[in-house]
Scaffold this motif. Structure first.
Motif, PDB file in Angstrom:
ATOM      1  N   PRO A 129       0.804  -1.233   0.000  1.00 51.79           N
ATOM      2  CA  PRO A 129       0.000   0.000   0.000  1.00 51.79           C
ATOM      3  C   PRO A 129       0.830   1.274   0.000  1.00 51.79           C
ATOM      4  CG  PRO A 129      -0.868  -1.539   1.590  1.00 51.79           C
ATOM      5  CD  PRO A 129       0.394  -2.137   1.078  1.00 51.79           C
ATOM      6  N   TYR A 130       1.965   1.294   0.743  1.00 48.37           N
ATOM      7  CA  TYR A 130       2.712   2.550   0.650  1.00 48.37           C
ATOM      8  C   TYR A 130       3.923   2.464  -0.257  1.00 48.37           C
ATOM      9  CZ  TYR A 130       5.705   1.254   4.687  1.00 48.37           C
ATOM     10  OH  TYR A 130       6.566   0.653   5.557  1.00 48.37           O
ATOM     11  N   ALA A 131       4.259   1.213  -0.700  1.00 49.84           N
ATOM     12  CA  ALA A 131       5.369   1.080  -1.654  1.00 49.84           C
ATOM     13  C   ALA A 131       4.957   1.647  -3.021  1.00 49.84           C
ATOM     14  CB  ALA A 131       5.776  -0.371  -1.776  1.00 49.84           C
ATOM     15  N   VAL A 132       3.684   1.417  -3.400  1.00 53.69           N
ATOM     16  CA  VAL A 132       3.223   1.878  -4.731  1.00 53.69           C
ATOM     17  C   VAL A 132       3.292   3.406  -4.851  1.00 53.69           C
ATOM     18  CG1 VAL A 132       1.282   1.895  -6.365  1.00 53.69           C
ATOM     19  CG2 VAL A 132       1.810  -0.176  -5.086  1.00 53.69           C
TER      20      VAL A 132
ATOM     21  N   SER B 285       1.279   9.474   5.730  1.00 55.04           N
ATOM     22  CA  SER B 285       0.106   9.196   6.576  1.00 55.04           C
ATOM     23  C   SER B 285      -0.161   7.692   6.669  1.00 55.04           C
ATOM     24  CB  SER B 285      -1.121   9.952   6.083  1.00 55.04           C
ATOM     25  OG  SER B 285      -1.315   9.709   4.737  1.00 55.04           O
ATOM     26  N   LEU B 286       0.059   6.969   5.562  1.00 54.67           N
ATOM     27  CA  LEU B 286      -0.135   5.506   5.599  1.00 54.67           C
ATOM     28  C   LEU B 286       0.886   4.854   6.524  1.00 54.67           C
ATOM     29  CD1 LEU B 286      -0.784   3.913   2.132  1.00 54.67           C
ATOM     30  CD2 LEU B 286      -2.109   3.715   4.213  1.00 54.67           C
ATOM     31  N   GLY B 287       2.127   5.333   6.437  1.00 50.58           N
ATOM     32  CA  GLY B 287       3.200   4.801   7.286  1.00 50.58           C
ATOM     33  C   GLY B 287       2.865   4.964   8.765  1.00 50.58           C
ATOM     34  N   ILE B 288       2.331   6.143   9.126  1.00 52.76           N
ATOM     35  CA  ILE B 288       1.968   6.409  10.526  1.00 52.76           C
ATOM     36  C   ILE B 288       0.952   5.380  11.012  1.00 52.76           C
ATOM     37  CG2 ILE B 288       0.802   8.051  12.064  1.00 52.76           C
ATOM     38  CD1 ILE B 288       1.836  10.288  10.199  1.00 52.76           C
TER      39      ILE B 288
ATOM     40  N   PHE C  91      -5.297   4.487  -6.279  1.00 57.40           N
ATOM     41  CA  PHE C  91      -6.361   3.485  -6.403  1.00 57.40           C
ATOM     42  C   PHE C  91      -5.821   2.080  -6.092  1.00 57.40           C
ATOM     43  CE2 PHE C  91      -8.849   0.460  -8.932  1.00 57.40           C
ATOM     44  CZ  PHE C  91     -10.096   0.672  -8.366  1.00 57.40           C
ATOM     45  N   LEU C  92      -4.618   1.779  -6.633  1.00 53.13           N
ATOM     46  CA  LEU C  92      -3.999   0.468  -6.372  1.00 53.13           C
ATOM     47  C   LEU C  92      -3.722   0.288  -4.885  1.00 53.13           C
ATOM     48  CD1 LEU C  92      -1.391  -0.081  -9.237  1.00 53.13           C
ATOM     49  CD2 LEU C  92      -3.360  -1.504  -8.663  1.00 53.13           C
ATOM     50  N   SER C  93      -3.181   1.352  -4.287  1.00 52.96           N
ATOM     51  CA  SER C  93      -2.872   1.321  -2.865  1.00 52.96           C
ATOM     52  C   SER C  93      -4.143   1.070  -2.048  1.00 52.96           C
ATOM     53  CB  SER C  93      -2.235   2.657  -2.495  1.00 52.96           C
ATOM     54  OG  SER C  93      -1.765   2.629  -1.218  1.00 52.96           O
ATOM     55  N   LEU C  94      -5.227   1.758  -2.429  1.00 56.78           N
ATOM     56  CA  LEU C  94      -6.515   1.568  -1.745  1.00 56.78           C
ATOM     57  C   LEU C  94      -7.000   0.126  -1.889  1.00 56.78           C
ATOM     58  CD1 LEU C  94      -9.059   2.717  -0.278  1.00 56.78           C
ATOM     59  CD2 LEU C  94      -9.926   3.373  -2.509  1.00 56.78           C
ATOM     60  N   SER C  95      -6.828  -0.435  -3.108  1.00 54.57           N
ATOM     61  CA  SER C  95      -7.258  -1.828  -3.343  1.00 54.57           C
ATOM     62  C   SER C  95      -6.484  -2.785  -2.438  1.00 54.57           C
ATOM     63  CB  SER C  95      -7.031  -2.243  -4.794  1.00 54.57           C
ATOM     64  OG  SER C  95      -7.417  -1.238  -5.637  1.00 54.57           O
TER      65      SER C  95
END
Lengths: 456, 89
Positions: A4-7, A115-118, A35-39
């Motif tokens: 999710p956060y690599a993309v 924010s995803l990392g947090i 969108f990919l990250s959300l998926s």
């Protein structure tokens, strides 16, 4: 779990390559990456809700020695929410941002990575690092217009954000020197909550995050920053960044410290609610009214969490984030059409405002209703009465904005339509109650969190 | 029954009167006080100004000076005060 956060991280790094020159292509790739990250996050969330917490050790070193990524019901819900909102903001920005497109989307993706990392990390120092990644992106995004107001807002936020970061880093250093670990699960198993030194450190840490989201009495700078930034950036600031920071505070309170009731933080929440809403009445600029309004809504969220009403707080957190983004994007259409607003955006704004006021059967009515009934069940009558009365003040300041709006050109933007649908879907209470009660159970189960993360 | 119909007629007529008359009166002829023409203001502007005067909100607004030095000072003082209070209780 890294996907999710690599993309978004890979895509924003790739944007530095000279190959990416076509602005339409950059916009499309950035939206696709989110969108990919959300998926990925949604598919992981389904797994988490079905089979429990997922833990991933980065580089193969297990906790507490290595860095771990933890996805439980709370973090997966918040991660899905911030990615959904980021997707809407990115899509809307594709119409609004016409200059330096590559820079804008690189910064937006970097903010999303932070924010995803947090939300996903299980390590408190990593949380600080990701907070700074998110903030650095936001400092630049706020000053993106390079106009006087934008630059001033960016500078103010840079200084205040840095002060907060220093205090945060100081608290984390003191914590490490005292406990000898930075892994959250390991901290839980080692701390004694009656230790006055540790209490001071955690209060310092929580207050430094409170400065970042402008809870009373640290709120003064927020309206200046919001009014100086572009609408999608303001939406990102309030919808994504604030939600992420609230997540951190709740994680520290509930998971690390195991504190579910705090009279002092309830009082701070009540004062935040009152000051935010009354000051919103006084403003003449729409964005400043919305900024003060968002401070007031933060009060409701903190009041719920600080009185042990976790699922109610979670429901209002989701409602508030989606509605605030909807309000800012609706107002953003005015910027595109010479201070005129098309009909759908006007209805979208009305829908969001009516929901936040607490008009049934809209989504925020239910979350506020659950908060107030929860407070009454706990015999906190004064808090319940104040919460109810503040809804009337909310009605007054949203009415004020409505008087300022002007109807104009007819153009429909799909992110606004999707957000309208999201607000309407949030009104189907039974489905959401099931999800948020699951989050609450997960939040209260500290021992399970520790055993999952520290499992050999 | 007749009373109910009468009340309904009165309510409908009042609403029609309010819709038709008030905006026209405000737009075409500005109100006068003691022979002096008053500056035309939208009703909502008057309402919000009165509300802010009654609640004394301007004193609270003064905290948001727009000056970064003031903000930093306020944040620092409040941070220290809250830290001390929360640790003591």
């Amino acid at each position: 779990m890294l996907a999710p956060y690599a993309v978004p991280l890979l895509i924003c790094t790739a944007f530095a390559l000279p190959v990416f020159k076509n602005e339409k292509l950059i916009k499309a790739i950035a939206i696709l990456a989110i969108f990919l990250s959300l998926s990925f996050v949604l598919s992981s969330s389904i797994e988490v809700f079905n089979s429990g917490t997922k833990v991933f050790a980065v580089s193969g070193f297990k906790a507490p020695f290595g860095i771990v990524m933890v996805l439980d019901k709370f973090s997966s819900t918040v991660a899905s929410l911030i990615l959904f909102l980021s997707l809407m903001i990115a899509a809307f920005s594709s119409k609004l941002v016409k200059e330096r497109v590559k820079e804008f989307y690189t910064l937006l993706l970097l903010g999303i990575v932070g924010s995803l990392g947090i939300v996903i990390t299980g390590d408190i120092f990593n949380m600080f690092v990701f907070t700074e990644i998110m903030n650095i992106a936001t400092y630049a995004l706020i000053g993106f217009t390079a106009k006087k107001e934008g630059l001033e807002a960016s500078f103010k936020y840079l200084i205040i954000g840095s002060v907060s970061a220093v205090l945060m880093l100081l608290a984390i250093s003191l914590l490490y020197s005292h406990v000898g670990t930075l892994n959250m699960a390991d901290i839980i198993s080692r701390i004694d909550t009656n230790d006055i030194y540790l209490k001071t450190i955690f209060i310092m840490l929580i207050l430094s995050f409170c400065v970042k989201i402008a809870v009373f009495p640290f709120y003064v700078w927020k309206p200046d920053v919001i009014s100086g930034s572009l609408e999608p950036v303001a939406a990102f600031f309030i919808g994504v960044m604030t939600t992420t920071t609230v997540y951190v505070i709740i994680r520290i309170f509930y998971t690390i410290l195991g504190i579910y009731y705090s009279t002092w933080f309830s009082i701070i929440a009540i004062v935040t609610m009152i000051v935010g809403s009354f000051l919103a009445l006084l403003q003449k600029d729409i964005k400043r009214i919305l900024a003060y309004g968002s401070i007031s809504q933060l009060g409701y969220i903190f009041l719920a969490f600080s009185t042990g009403l976790a699922f109610q707080g979670m429901y209002h957190l989701v409602n508030n984030a989606i509605i605030e983004v909807l309000l800012f994007l609706s107002i953003g259409t005015m910027l595109m059409h010479k201070k005129m607003m098309e009909k759908i955006s006007m209805y979208a704004f009305l829908l969001g405002a009516l929901s936040l006021i607490g008009i049934p059967p809209l989504s925020a009515f239910f979350s506020k209703f659950f908060i107030i009934t929860g407070l009454l069940e706990k015999n906190l009558f004064i808090y319940a009465i104040i919460s109810g009365l503040i809804s009337i003040v909310t009605l007054l300041y949203y009415m004020k904005i409505y008087f300022m709006l002007k109807q104009g050109e007819k153009k429909i933007y799909w992110p606004i339509i999707i957000l309208i649908i999201a607000v309407l879907l949030l009104s189907f209470v039974p489905v959401w109650l099931q999800i948020f009660k699951g989050v609450e159970v997960d939040l209260l189960a500290r021992n399970e969190y520790v055993s999952e993360v520290l499992r050999p | 029954m007749i009373q109910l119909i009468a009340y309904l007629i009165i309510i409908v007529l009042t609403i029609i009167f309010l819709i038709k008359m008030i905006p026209r009166k405000l737009k075409k002829s500005p109100p006068y006080t003691c022979g002096e023409p008053m500056k035309f203001e939208k009703p909502e502007t008057v309402f919000y100004r009165t509300l802010s005067n009654i609640l004394g909100l301007k004193k609270l607004q003064k905290l948001s000076t727009g000056n970064l030095n003031d903000y930093l000072l306020m944040i620092f003082i409040c941070f220290m005060l809250l830290l001390i209070v929360l640790v003591m209780v």
